[in-house]
Design an enzyme around this catalytic site. Structure first.
Site, PDB file in Angstrom:
ATOM      1  CG  HIS A   1     -22.092 -14.137  43.356  1.00 43.15           C
ATOM      2  ND1 HIS A   1     -20.933 -14.828  43.232  1.00 43.15           N
ATOM      3  CD2 HIS A   1     -22.589 -14.455  44.577  1.00 43.15           C
ATOM      4  CE1 HIS A   1     -20.722 -15.562  44.310  1.00 43.15           C
ATOM      5  NE2 HIS A   1     -21.717 -15.354  45.150  1.00 43.15           N
TER       6      HIS A   1
ATOM      7  CG  ASP B   1     -19.198 -15.315  40.200  1.00 42.36           C
ATOM      8  OD1 ASP B   1     -18.517 -16.044  40.940  1.00 42.36           O
ATOM      9  OD2 ASP B   1     -20.085 -14.554  40.613  1.00 42.36           O
TER      10      ASP B   1
END
Ligand code: UDP
Length: 466
Positions: free
Chosen positions: A24, A114
């Site tokens: 990520h 995110d």
């Protein structure tokens, strides 16, 4: 830490926040670099434990807290505990960070968060700044979970294959494991669905994929999920080369061993090496590792295998000494450098989304060994839709036996089909590059975002239009 000052001719300041895992952090830091290259001041905020591993020129890095500042997730040991703690502590420290910047000449005007952290959008809205969700998986996976969130797919799925508009029919072995066995990963399943809980308040949504790759999938999705495709988020040197010196993500949670690897590769013939890696999280059973180890040995191929320290104990006794001529086993490496190396002819991958995009962007054919989560649908697309590799069959216990594995290696490395696979891989490499080059589909989408922020910022943030 600002390494080099940039001149920004606008008052836009974007704060980017990843979920604190390798798969990520990397795409979100890459997105930050793209914003900086387009004249946007960008700050990257990540947890105390991961902040030390970031080195990206022109990007300020600031810590926020997940409540486990010493060693992050491994300190929490429990997914639910970690996620709850990150929500509580992350919201508070993110809010403080925004307030701190509000007192400066460059207040934060937009948060790119995110999608695993929907609370970051709530914080953005509390401070009346823009919020943009960033999805680090494929549009196909977004499609599936978005439909579950809207009640259009019921879990557990009892009628197979699962038919989803824009996607090929999905059988049991193609389904994300959180859907196949929802009861086995309740916290992850909840997190995947939570991504959509407040998404209607997001000003933008981004997915790390590109139009040519998932055009069909996106067609079936736009009304529910009007996302902009901005990928692949792979360092610029491997694609368009427009960001000077951008050869790596600038975020390694483990120390790379790339010099050893590169020296070893340099001595091998073109396209003769099989590169094997299962990413940063996957752990295989001892039986599976043994089957792969023996399959590699019996195939007599050159191979470079990334196997974390904790996994190496599962190798057969004396294995490392027995393969000295042909193979090298390391604990971590710079995957991009390896995939870009002329000696590498095949990537045996767990099909994590970053590894998937990297194999496509660098034109390397794959043998797919997906283990869990979204890796299963990623493998389906790699094998059947993009046709850049094969997925060996598992036995009734879910193990890929050595004969089956060896057959797949042969198909990708030396069969008649390998030529077709190689051609397809080269074509995807070109299309990935086209997407991020000046005027490419992803480049245009990022420009649109930048223009919007720049123009509205000149007029002042007017959220009433949303
Ligand atoms: N990676 C790396 N060195 C390695 C293995 C992996 O740099 O030895 C990187 C890889 O390039 C990718 C990331 O780690 O960017 C793994 O992300 P992915 O989504 O493929 O899998 P995950 O680790 O999230 O399961």
């Amino acid at each position: 830490m600002v390494v080099q000052r940039q001149n920004y001719n606008n008052n836009v300041h974007v704060l980017v926040i990843p979920y604190p895992a390798q798969g990520h952090i990397s795409p979100l830091i890459q997105f930050s670099k793209r914003l900086v290259s387009k004249g946007i001041k960008t700050t990257f905020a990540t947890t105390h434990y991961t902040v030390k591993s970031i080195t990206a020129p022109n990007i300020s890095v600031e810590p926020i807290s997940d409540g486990f500042d010493e060693s992050g997730f491994s300190q929490a040991k429990n997914v639910e505990l970690f996620l709850n703690s990150f929500k509580t502590n992350g919201s508070k420290t993110l809010s403080n960070l925004i307030q701190k910047h509000q007192k400066t000449s460059t207040p934060i005007t937009c948060i790119v968060y995110d999608s695993f952290l929907p609370w970051a959008l709530d914080v953005a809205k509390q401070h009346r700044i823009y919020g943009a969700a960033f999805f680090t998986n494929s549009a196909a996976v977004c499609n599936i979970f978005c439909r579950i969130h809207h009640g259009l797919i019921e879990t557990p799925v009892d009628e197979l294959p699962l038919i989803v508009p824009g996607l090929p029919p999905l059988n049991s072995r193609d389904l994300p494991s959180f859907i196949r066995f929802p009861e086995s990963y309740p916290a992850y399943m909840a997190m995947k669905l939570n991504q959509f809980s407040n998404l209607n308040q997001a000003d933008w949504m981004f997915v790390n994929t590109f139009e040519a790759l998932e055009a069909e999938v996106v067609k079936g999705l736009t009304e529910m999920f009007p996302a902009k495709l901005i990928g692949p988020m792979v360092p610029s040197a491997y694609l368009d080369g427009r960001i000077k010196g951008d050869k790596g993500y600038g975020a390694n949670l483990w120390k790379p061993l790339s010099e050893d690897c590169i020296n070893w590769l340099n001595a091998k013939p073109s396209q003769s090496v099989v590169y094997i890696s299962f990413g940063s999280m996957v752990s295989l059973t001892s039986e599976q590792i043994e089957e792969l180890a023996l399959g590699l040995k019996e195939s007599e191929v050159n191979f470079l295998w990334v196997l974390r320290e904790s996994e190496q104990g599962k190798l057969p006794k004396g294995y490392k000494d027995s393969i000295k001529e042909k193979g090298i086993i390391v604990t971590w490496c710079n995957q991009l450098e390896l995939l870009a190396h002329d000696a590498v002819g095949c990537f045996v991958t767990h099909c994590g989304w970053n590894s998937t995009l990297e194999s496509l962007s660098l034109g390397v054919p794959v043998v797919c060994l997906p283990q869990w989560a979204d890796q299963l649908p990623d493998a389906k697309f790699l094998e059947e839709i993009w046709e850049v590799g094969v997925r060996p069959k598992e036995d009734e216990n879910g193990v890929v036996k050595r004969e089956e594995f060896m057959l797949s290696l042969k198909v990708v490395m030396e069969s008649e089909r390998s030529e077709v696979i190689r051609r397809n891989a080269s074509e995807w490499k070109k299309l990935a590059r086209d997407a991020v080059c000046e005027g490419g589909s992803s480049d245009k989408n990022i420009n649109q975002f930048v223009d919007y922020l720049t123009n509205t910022n000149m007029k002042g943030n007017d959220l009433s239009s949303y």
